[in-house]
Design a protein around this motif. Structure first.
Motif, PDB file in Angstrom:
ATOM      1  N   ARG A 158      36.331 -24.088   7.449  1.00 31.24           N
ATOM      2  CA  ARG A 158      35.832 -24.546   5.557  1.00 31.24           C
ATOM      3  C   ARG A 158      34.907 -22.687   5.503  1.00 31.24           C
ATOM      4  NH1 ARG A 158      35.580 -28.437   2.329  1.00 31.24           N
ATOM      5  NH2 ARG A 158      37.483 -29.696   3.401  1.00 31.24           N
ATOM      6  N   GLU A 175      36.601 -19.745   4.936  1.00 30.81           N
ATOM      7  CA  GLU A 175      37.529 -19.838   3.788  1.00 30.81           C
ATOM      8  C   GLU A 175      36.400 -19.211   2.667  1.00 30.81           C
ATOM      9  OE1 GLU A 175      40.662 -22.788   5.447  1.00 30.81           O
ATOM     10  OE2 GLU A 175      38.994 -23.675   3.738  1.00 30.81           O
ATOM     11  N   ARG A 176      35.098 -20.017   2.446  1.00 26.19           N
ATOM     12  CA  ARG A 176      34.267 -19.395   1.994  1.00 26.19           C
ATOM     13  C   ARG A 176      34.033 -17.839   1.112  1.00 26.19           C
ATOM     14  NH1 ARG A 176      32.010 -23.983  -0.470  1.00 26.19           N
ATOM     15  NH2 ARG A 176      31.148 -22.930  -2.760  1.00 26.19           N
ATOM     16  N   HIS A 221      25.995 -17.466   3.209  1.00 23.58           N
ATOM     17  CA  HIS A 221      25.967 -18.567   2.991  1.00 23.58           C
ATOM     18  C   HIS A 221      24.157 -19.084   3.350  1.00 23.58           C
ATOM     19  CE1 HIS A 221      29.745 -19.924   2.319  1.00 23.58           C
ATOM     20  NE2 HIS A 221      29.897 -20.111   2.923  1.00 23.58           N
ATOM     21  N   GLU A 270      23.454 -24.402   1.666  1.00 25.40           N
ATOM     22  CA  GLU A 270      24.828 -24.439   1.486  1.00 25.40           C
ATOM     23  C   GLU A 270      25.827 -25.119   2.435  1.00 25.40           C
ATOM     24  OE1 GLU A 270      27.619 -20.984  -0.897  1.00 25.40           O
ATOM     25  OE2 GLU A 270      25.984 -20.124   0.535  1.00 25.40           O
ATOM     26  N   ILE A 302      28.258 -27.159   2.335  1.00 34.03           N
ATOM     27  CA  ILE A 302      29.421 -26.839   3.186  1.00 34.03           C
ATOM     28  C   ILE A 302      30.389 -27.583   4.706  1.00 34.03           C
ATOM     29  CG2 ILE A 302      30.834 -25.539   4.397  1.00 34.03           C
ATOM     30  CD1 ILE A 302      29.982 -23.829   1.970  1.00 34.03           C
TER      31      ILE A 302
END
Length: 276
Positions: free
Chosen positions: A232, A235-236, A253, A257, A261
């Motif tokens: 994840r 992907e972000r 990030h 954050e 996530i």
């Protein structure tokens, strides 16, 4: 030999390294592998050391795997012998760091993936071996690890060029978009370089689609949860690279954050397992 350590540790990485999710029995060998990789990476990336010194120290790392060389490698070798783990992943990783010293440009996407085959894929394979997971998971692991490596390269593309004269953006991609290697030295990406970064992020998204089922196929639930988080986060970050300029904007990030996530990724992963 000169100490080329950067001072960087596992908590400074973009993605979790042997987090609390990993069972304590498995965390120790993974951390030994990380310290080995960190030491070799610091050697290869040191901005002041010359190529001869770097290659000499990397050879000392390799000698340590045989029992007489750098202490980080000797410690890892002892753990691998104790656990009956193959040392091929450590040797392949050293091959990647030697390549970092001797190769500063990549002509094609395939060449970049070939580098990831040495620099990234062995890390995940080692973690799978530590957990006794099936080698049938290697293709999904390889796709995720290559994606993580390329995301790191794109995040740091300006810094790598300015500090090390190292370029991981393939020449064919720059040629197709009208970018130039020299564009990496600017304060912000030119249209050609920006288009190249977006194109590479899109290809990386293809790797992440390949690795999407990976976590659900891992038997060890704790490792599966960590892989779900890494997937994840990747992907972000890849989505951020499609909209942000890594030369001029932050493409990382924050801690809050990352935590959010991670919580969502773990919740989604275990919900999917329950349904499955």
């Amino acid at each position: 030999m000169a100490d080329l350590a950067s001072g960087k540790g596992h908590r400074d990485e973009n993605f979790p390294v042997a987090s609390a999710l990993i069972a304590p029995a498995h965390r120790a060998p993974i951390m030994h592998f990380y310290r080995f990789a960190r030491a070799a990476d610091d050697i290869a990336d040191h901005p002041a050391a010359g190529p001869e010194e770097k290659l000499r120290q990397l050879e000392a790392m390799r000698a340590g795997l045989g029992g007489d060389g750098r202490p980080e490698a000797m410690a890892l070798a002892a753990v691998m012998r104790e656990r009956g783990l193959d040392d091929v992943h450590a040797h392949e990783l050293l091959d990647a760091f030697v390549q970092d010293v001797t190769v500063r440009r990549y002509a094609t996407w395939e060449g970049l993936i070939g580098y990831c085959r040495l620099s990234a894929m062995p890390v995940g394979r080692f973690v799978l071996d530590v957990h006794g997971e099936d080698r049938g998971l290697w293709p999904a692991n390889d796709a995720l690890c290559a994606a993580l490596q390329i995301i790191n390269h794109l995040q740091d593309c300006g810094k790598d060029y300015r500090a090390l004269d190292r370029v991981y953006v393939p020449a064919e991609t720059l040629a197709a978009t009208g970018g130039r290697i020299e564009d990496l030295g600017g304060d912000r990406a030119t249209p050609g370089l920006r288009a190249a970064i977006v194109q590479l992020a899109e290809r990386t998204n293809g790797l992440l689609r390949e690795s999407a089922p990976f976590a659900a196929r891992i038997r060890d639930r704790r490792l599966a949860a960590e892989v779900a988080i890494i997937q994840r986060l990747a992907e972000r970050l890849d989505a951020m690279l499609m909209t942000r300029d890594p030369l001029a904007e932050r493409v990382h990030h924050g801690k809050a954050e990352t935590a959010m996530i991670a919580l969502r990724a773990v919740a989604g992963h275990f919900l999917g397992r329950a349904r499955g």
